[in-house]
Write a protein that holds these residues in place. Structure first.
Motif, PDB file in Angstrom:
ATOM      1  N   LEU A 144       0.825  -1.205   0.000  1.00 44.82           N
ATOM      2  CA  LEU A 144       0.000   0.000   0.000  1.00 44.82           C
ATOM      3  C   LEU A 144       0.861   1.257   0.000  1.00 44.82           C
ATOM      4  O   LEU A 144       0.564   2.228  -0.718  1.00 44.82           O
ATOM      5  N   LEU A 145       1.945   1.250   0.760  1.00 43.31           N
ATOM      6  CA  LEU A 145       2.842   2.412   0.777  1.00 43.31           C
ATOM      7  C   LEU A 145       3.438   2.668  -0.601  1.00 43.31           C
ATOM      8  O   LEU A 145       3.507   3.813  -1.070  1.00 43.31           O
ATOM      9  N   LEU A 146       3.862   1.618  -1.265  1.00 42.41           N
ATOM     10  CA  LEU A 146       4.496   1.780  -2.571  1.00 42.41           C
ATOM     11  C   LEU A 146       3.474   2.190  -3.632  1.00 42.41           C
ATOM     12  O   LEU A 146       3.787   2.964  -4.540  1.00 42.41           O
ATOM     13  N   ASP A 157       3.445   5.695  -5.983  1.00 43.60           N
ATOM     14  CA  ASP A 157       3.202   5.769  -7.423  1.00 43.60           C
ATOM     15  C   ASP A 157       2.001   6.660  -7.740  1.00 43.60           C
ATOM     16  O   ASP A 157       2.023   7.424  -8.717  1.00 43.60           O
ATOM     17  N   ALA A 158       0.944   6.577  -6.913  1.00 43.74           N
ATOM     18  CA  ALA A 158      -0.240   7.404  -7.135  1.00 43.74           C
ATOM     19  C   ALA A 158       0.092   8.879  -6.959  1.00 43.74           C
ATOM     20  O   ALA A 158      -0.378   9.732  -7.722  1.00 43.74           O
ATOM     21  N   HIS A 159       0.916   9.197  -5.965  1.00 42.82           N
ATOM     22  CA  HIS A 159       1.323  10.584  -5.758  1.00 42.82           C
ATOM     23  C   HIS A 159       2.104  11.112  -6.960  1.00 42.82           C
ATOM     24  O   HIS A 159       1.922  12.259  -7.391  1.00 42.82           O
ATOM     25  N   ALA A 160       2.978  10.277  -7.492  1.00 44.25           N
ATOM     26  CA  ALA A 160       3.758  10.692  -8.658  1.00 44.25           C
ATOM     27  C   ALA A 160       2.849  10.972  -9.850  1.00 44.25           C
ATOM     28  O   ALA A 160       3.060  11.943 -10.597  1.00 44.25           O
ATOM     29  N   SER A 164      14.967  -5.693   2.485  1.00 46.40           N
ATOM     30  CA  SER A 164      14.744  -7.135   2.575  1.00 46.40           C
ATOM     31  C   SER A 164      14.045  -7.605   1.307  1.00 46.40           C
ATOM     32  O   SER A 164      13.362  -6.824   0.637  1.00 46.40           O
ATOM     33  N   GLU A 165      14.201  -8.875   0.973  1.00 50.60           N
ATOM     34  CA  GLU A 165      13.657  -9.395  -0.279  1.00 50.60           C
ATOM     35  C   GLU A 165      12.136  -9.309  -0.342  1.00 50.60           C
ATOM     36  O   GLU A 165      11.557  -9.122  -1.406  1.00 50.60           O
ATOM     37  N   ASP A 166      11.473  -9.446   0.810  1.00 48.32           N
ATOM     38  CA  ASP A 166      10.006  -9.418   0.811  1.00 48.32           C
ATOM     39  C   ASP A 166       9.437  -8.013   0.986  1.00 48.32           C
ATOM     40  O   ASP A 166       8.227  -7.848   1.145  1.00 48.32           O
ATOM     41  N   HIS A 167      10.288  -7.007   0.956  1.00 47.42           N
ATOM     42  CA  HIS A 167       9.889  -5.601   1.063  1.00 47.42           C
ATOM     43  C   HIS A 167       9.320  -5.242   2.438  1.00 47.42           C
ATOM     44  O   HIS A 167       8.799  -4.141   2.614  1.00 47.42           O
TER      45      HIS A 167
END
Length: 208
Positions: free
Chosen positions: A111-113, A117-120, A140-143
């Motif tokens: 959700l943060l990511l 993208d939505a802000h951009a 970390s690999e799982d973000h």
């Protein structure tokens, strides 16, 4: 890998009306109708001037409202912004208006990511809206462990912190945040170390 957007600072910019509508809903739910009446009176807002989700407003109005709310509630501005960010991520109106975005996320980190993208994308629209941009570095690999970089002339890093915690709660996760640099303390940007813990309910109910 670090993502580095081109940050911009302007003395004045516009914010989506949903920010102001949900802000007043938060004040009413958190402190009651008497407080919201006093708040609107203090900022000079009449019934004909109530915020609307479909409009845009100068960000100075949020700064003015935050100052008034802090005076009326005896809560610090940072505390109010943290609580509001948490409330915003869990609010039913936000879920209704932003359902398409929320439906794409499987956990708090997603959700943060998606918000980033939505802000951009909103910055490229012609209505003059300038939501904050933030970069991230995955640790970390799982973000689940990342470093977020926030840069905005509004300096509402406590709002982002609240949103992070709200995003985690939305998916039944826990999150630990640590602000390692802050513009309010002289740093060039704000930096948060963020670590999500627990399994998202969305992933548990998804068929294998």
């Amino acid at each position: 890998m670090a993502m580095r957007p081109q940050f911009e600072r302007k003395s004045s910019s516009l914010m989506k009306g949903i920010i102001f509508v949900v802000w007043e809903k938060y004040l009413n739910d958190r402190f009651g109708s008497n407080l919201i009446d006093a708040y609107r009176n203090q900022i000079g807002e009449t019934k004909n001037q109530l915020p609307m989700t479909g409009r845009t407003y100068p960000d100075e109005l949020l700064v003015k409202g935050l100052r008034a709310a802090s005076q009326l509630t005896f809560q610090s501005e940072d505390r109010l912004m943290f609580e509001y960010g948490h409330y915003f991520m869990l609010n039913g109106l936000v879920e209704y208006l932003c359902g398409y975005l929320l439906a794409q996320a499987w956990n708090g980190a997603d959700l943060l990511l998606l918000m980033r993208d939505a802000h951009a994308q909103m910055r490229r629209t012609p209505d003059g809206v300038e939501p904050p941009l933030f970069a991230y570095e995955v640790l970390s690999e799982d973000h689940s462990h990342m470093m977020l970089t926030y840069d905005s002339g509004r300096k509402l890093c406590s709002l982002l912190d609240g949103c992070i915690h709200g995003a985690a709660e939305r998916f039944g996760e826990k999150v630990h945040t640590r602000e390692v640099a802050c513009m309010k303390k002289g740093a060039a940007v704000c930096r948060f170390e963020v670590k999500f813990e627990g399994e998202s309910w969305a992933k548990r109910v998804t068929p294998a």
